[in-house]
Design a protein around this motif. Sequence first.
Motif, short mmCIF file in Angstrom:
data_model
loop_
_atom_site.label_atom_id
_atom_site.label_comp_id
_atom_site.label_asym_id
_atom_site.label_seq_id
_atom_site.Cartn_x
_atom_site.Cartn_y
_atom_site.Cartn_z
N ILE A 111 0.76 -0.87 0.23
CA ILE A 111 0.36 -0.29 -0.02
C ILE A 111 1.02 1.33 -0.16
N GLN A 112 1.97 1.43 0.58
CA GLN A 112 2.83 2.49 0.22
C GLN A 112 2.96 2.26 -1.19
N GLU A 113 3.38 1.47 -1.85
CA GLU A 113 4.00 1.80 -3.29
C GLU A 113 2.79 2.10 -4.04
N ALA A 114 1.54 2.24 -3.63
CA ALA A 114 0.66 2.06 -4.29
C ALA A 114 -0.09 3.84 -3.93
N SER A 115 0.83 4.22 -2.85
CA SER A 115 0.14 5.68 -2.16
C SER A 115 1.49 7.05 -3.29
N ILE A 116 2.81 5.48 -3.32
CA ILE A 116 3.66 6.35 -4.64
C ILE A 116 3.49 6.54 -5.62
N ARG A 117 3.06 5.72 -6.40
CA ARG A 117 2.49 5.87 -7.61
C ARG A 117 1.26 6.31 -7.78
N ALA A 118 0.06 6.77 -6.27
CA ALA A 118 -0.61 7.61 -7.05
C ALA A 118 -0.36 9.05 -7.24
N LEU A 119 0.69 9.12 -6.04
CA LEU A 119 1.19 11.03 -6.01
C LEU A 119 1.87 11.56 -6.85
N SER A 120 2.85 10.44 -7.35
CA SER A 120 3.21 10.54 -8.46
C SER A 120 2.80 10.84 -9.90
N GLY A 121 1.59 10.29 -9.61
CA GLY A 121 0.50 10.29 -10.61
C GLY A 121 -0.34 11.23 -10.73
N GLY A 122 -0.01 12.76 -9.76
CA GLY A 122 -0.71 13.75 -9.34
C GLY A 122 -1.77 12.97 -8.78
N ALA A 123 -2.00 12.39 -8.10
CA ALA A 123 -2.91 12.25 -7.23
C ALA A 123 -3.40 13.81 -5.82
N THR A 124 -4.65 13.92 -5.72
CA THR A 124 -4.05 14.88 -4.74
C THR A 124 -5.87 14.68 -3.62
N THR A 125 -5.50 15.05 -2.91
CA THR A 125 -7.44 15.77 -1.90
C THR A 125 -8.29 16.26 -2.84
N ASP A 126 -8.66 16.88 -3.60
CA ASP A 126 -9.25 18.07 -4.03
C ASP A 126 -9.50 17.07 -5.67
N LYS A 127 -8.46 16.28 -5.99
CA LYS A 127 -8.87 15.62 -7.33
C LYS A 127 -9.45 14.25 -7.39
N ILE A 128 -9.84 13.86 -5.79
CA ILE A 128 -10.37 12.51 -4.92
C ILE A 128 -11.45 13.23 -4.53
N PHE A 129 -11.84 14.23 -3.61
CA PHE A 129 -13.03 14.94 -3.49
C PHE A 129 -14.45 14.75 -5.02
N ASP A 130 -13.62 15.37 -5.92
CA ASP A 130 -13.97 15.79 -7.99
C ASP A 130 -14.71 14.52 -7.81
N MET A 131 -13.68 13.41 -7.78
CA MET A 131 -14.13 11.46 -8.28
C MET A 131 -14.94 10.98 -7.43
N VAL A 132 -15.67 11.64 -6.07
CA VAL A 132 -16.10 11.29 -5.47
C VAL A 132 -17.38 11.32 -5.71
N LYS A 133 -17.94 12.95 -6.01
CA LYS A 133 -18.66 13.34 -6.71
C LYS A 133 -19.14 12.52 -8.02
N SER A 134 -18.29 12.67 -8.68
CA SER A 134 -18.92 11.53 -9.69
C SER A 134 -19.72 10.64 -9.08
N ILE A 135 -18.61 10.23 -8.50
CA ILE A 135 -19.35 8.27 -8.51
C ILE A 135 -20.45 8.26 -7.82
N ARG A 136 -20.73 9.54 -6.52
CA ARG A 136 -22.09 9.92 -6.07
C ARG A 136 -23.25 9.39 -7.07
N ARG A 137 -23.48 10.16 -8.54
CA ARG A 137 -24.44 10.06 -9.35
C ARG A 137 -24.66 9.02 -10.07
N ASN A 138 -23.60 8.14 -9.37
CA ASN A 138 -24.16 6.59 -9.88
C ASN A 138 -24.06 5.66 -9.31
N THR A 139 -23.49 5.73 -7.82
CA THR A 139 -24.11 4.31 -6.66
C THR A 139 -23.98 5.18 -5.26
#
Length: 264
Positions: A64-92
């Motif tokens: 899971i540490q390595e997954a965190s590093i991959r996600a962060l280096s791929g540009g994951a941020t808390t705001d992007k995650i919030f945007d994704m949740v917003k999108s998910i909540r339209r569907n499930t």
Amino acid sequence: MNHNINNKILHAFEHGKAFIPFITCGDPSMDVTEQLVYAMDEAGADLIELGIPFSDPTAEGPVIQEASIRALSGGATTDKIFDMVKSIRRNTQIPMVFMTYANVVFSYGAERFIKKAAQLGMDGLILPDIPFEEKSDFDDLCNQYGMALISMIAPTSHDRIRMIAKEAEGFIYCVSSLGVTGTRSEITTDIEAMIKLVKEETDLPCAVGFGISTPEQAAKMAALSDGAIVGSAIVKMCAQYGGECVPHVAAYVKSMKEAVRNAG
């Protein structure tokens, strides 16, 4: 204790034993994370833990540490995650909780983070690095905005288990072994005794996590509790298959849910 705020979490445990997968948001990409949520929902997951990546995740093993590093280096941020949740909540409306570290919440602004997560339809928050004694800062905010702050109970002293269980919300995350997350060939902790203590203090559901990777282990843990939580085994698939991981994870979740459903 405000049990009515986390009804959605309780729903996750209403159809027999629950299967709870964990994924790291942004690994391999935000897009794939969103697709994984839909696929896992369809495959029978009852509640999904979304990990917000953090540069120094103390409770996690290398997977899971390595997954965190991959996600962060791929540009994951808390705001992007919030945007994704917003999108998910339209569907499930599948119950979802965030799992992250206090630093992530503090650096975003604790109230801002919890308020936004609640408004977007997240149901709870797990902060593995906040000891029970220090959770009151978060507790009040979670109560205020209708989020469950989910307690983790490790194989520790009986008094401590009782104390944590008494104040728990949502569901209880029973940690099957001391140390970090990761798959283990066998789980040696006396889970049964631990859950018995918890159940003396609360009627909240208990799910067991840390070290579960096979359907047999999941069934065994679910037989002793109300559900099984699996992270590393799924995150490994995301690492292995990258953008092609969705069908592999879906098939795995389906087999795990079947194992859990048939557990005593």
